[in-house]
Design a protein around this motif. Sequence first.
Motif, PDB file in Angstrom:
ATOM      1  N   GLY A 179      35.142  34.673  46.344  1.00 53.90           N
ATOM      2  CA  GLY A 179      33.871  35.356  46.166  1.00 53.90           C
ATOM      3  C   GLY A 179      32.852  34.506  45.423  1.00 53.90           C
ATOM      4  N   TYR A 182      32.296  37.316  39.883  1.00 58.19           N
ATOM      5  CA  TYR A 182      33.511  37.917  39.355  1.00 58.19           C
ATOM      6  C   TYR A 182      33.706  39.321  39.935  1.00 58.19           C
ATOM      7  CZ  TYR A 182      33.457  34.317  35.694  1.00 58.19           C
ATOM      8  OH  TYR A 182      33.474  33.139  35.009  1.00 58.19           O
ATOM      9  N   SER A 183      34.926  39.638  40.310  1.00 61.72           N
ATOM     10  CA  SER A 183      35.280  41.009  40.655  1.00 61.72           C
ATOM     11  C   SER A 183      35.712  41.721  39.374  1.00 61.72           C
ATOM     12  CB  SER A 183      36.412  41.032  41.678  1.00 61.72           C
ATOM     13  OG  SER A 183      36.804  42.360  41.977  1.00 61.72           O
ATOM     14  N   GLU A 184      35.158  42.891  39.127  1.00 63.20           N
ATOM     15  CA  GLU A 184      35.467  43.618  37.897  1.00 63.20           C
ATOM     16  C   GLU A 184      36.535  44.686  38.088  1.00 63.20           C
ATOM     17  OE1 GLU A 184      31.844  45.044  36.220  1.00 63.20           O
ATOM     18  OE2 GLU A 184      31.078  43.024  35.807  1.00 63.20           O
ATOM     19  N   ARG A 193      32.548  47.100  47.070  1.00 63.44           N
ATOM     20  CA  ARG A 193      33.725  46.352  46.620  1.00 63.44           C
ATOM     21  C   ARG A 193      33.365  44.883  46.428  1.00 63.44           C
ATOM     22  NH1 ARG A 193      33.391  46.892  51.836  1.00 63.44           N
ATOM     23  NH2 ARG A 193      34.260  45.395  53.338  1.00 63.44           N
ATOM     24  N   GLN A 194      34.018  44.262  45.451  1.00 63.79           N
ATOM     25  CA  GLN A 194      33.726  42.876  45.095  1.00 63.79           C
ATOM     26  C   GLN A 194      34.876  41.929  45.389  1.00 63.79           C
ATOM     27  OE1 GLN A 194      32.928  44.095  40.977  1.00 63.79           O
ATOM     28  NE2 GLN A 194      30.838  43.309  41.208  1.00 63.79           N
ATOM     29  N   GLY A 195      35.995  42.460  45.818  1.00 65.63           N
ATOM     30  CA  GLY A 195      37.124  41.607  46.127  1.00 65.63           C
ATOM     31  C   GLY A 195      38.378  42.019  45.381  1.00 65.63           C
ATOM     32  N   THR A 268      38.816  44.146  49.942  1.00 63.91           N
ATOM     33  CA  THR A 268      38.244  42.882  50.401  1.00 63.91           C
ATOM     34  C   THR A 268      37.379  43.097  51.636  1.00 63.91           C
ATOM     35  OG1 THR A 268      40.256  42.439  51.670  1.00 63.91           O
ATOM     36  CG2 THR A 268      40.108  41.482  49.466  1.00 63.91           C
TER      37      THR A 268
END
Length: 374
Positions: A179, A182-184, A193-195, A268
């Motif tokens: 990514g 940062y995924s939190e 979603r951030q990963g 993801t």
Amino acid sequence: MDIAITGSAMRTALGGTADTYAALLAGRSGIRPLAFVDQGQVNVRYGYHIGPVDEEGERRASDWLTACVAEAAVQAGLDCSRQRVVAIVGTGLREMRGVERWHAEKRTTVPATLHFGAAVRAALPGIDEVITVSNACSASSHALALACDLIDLGDADAVVACGADAMAESMLAMIGRVGDGYSEAVRPFDADRQGVLLGDGAVAVVVQRAGSSTRSELRVRGVGLSCDAHHVTAPHPPGLLAAMRDAYQRAGLIPADAGLVVAHGTGTALNDPTEAAVLTGLFGDRPAGPRVTGIKGAIGHTSGSAGLMSLLVAGEALRHGRVPPIVGLRKPIPEAEPLDLVIDRPAPTGATLAQVNAFGFGGVNAVCLLEVTS
């Protein structure tokens, strides 16, 4: 296939099986700041650790696995002096963290301890054989498939199917490069979603021929497998569907029989829409589809342990009639909107059959069908 689960145990960032299920029902997450490695160097700030995190043990995954195997074996009443018992451990990384520390910290290591034979034998000294297989994120579900085959063929009286993985710096660095930021938190099927983020974990399930014990209500009806080799990381819809159809064919069932799905749900960009679309197609002709949940928002992606952990949560949901919500899911992606996603609070269910998905890199896929009987 008429295979019974006669003992089980797991360790997640939220605790054992009962504690994890209770936390899932309450919508709690086990996320915490990433420990043991340089967050900036791997570009990852958070993880789902099994505590405590004040000191990193030498063989953390092995220690958790030993505890799980011991607990599951006691539940099942295993006696290696009278039974032919085999263990199959599915893992993504084995004890890779030990190799990293051997290199970076100049520690000594014994190569034999990097797989899980010693960890299992510490709990079951008289076990006939311990096999370690590495099948990425569906590894423990593949271990279950092989375990059921051994029982069906009469090559074992009982098999302990397991999964074990601890976070490794190399794997963290890999997901940190996927990514832009940062995924939190892991947010399965969520539009924002951030990963994925990793979680620690271990799990063990004892399977025997049904009728070997009167203590179990759970049956493994079928495990479907596929390996499409479509792409290193991207899931392939025909490959996922092939594993699902294989499971139902082996069980002599149809998708309409399932009232619950525990999804792979990694949060993801590639997995979530693909899995949601395949599930929609599989159950699309039903007026009301099965409840759909997932557990990675609460415990992270536990790599090789993931499939069997989802299986045990499915078992708890079937037994207690309550499906936990998907932690981190607020606004579903369009592909998931047709599904009966469990959001915000537990949902009641009268289901007796659950489908449990586990998909791995390279298209190494496994789908389990689990049934609760009275």
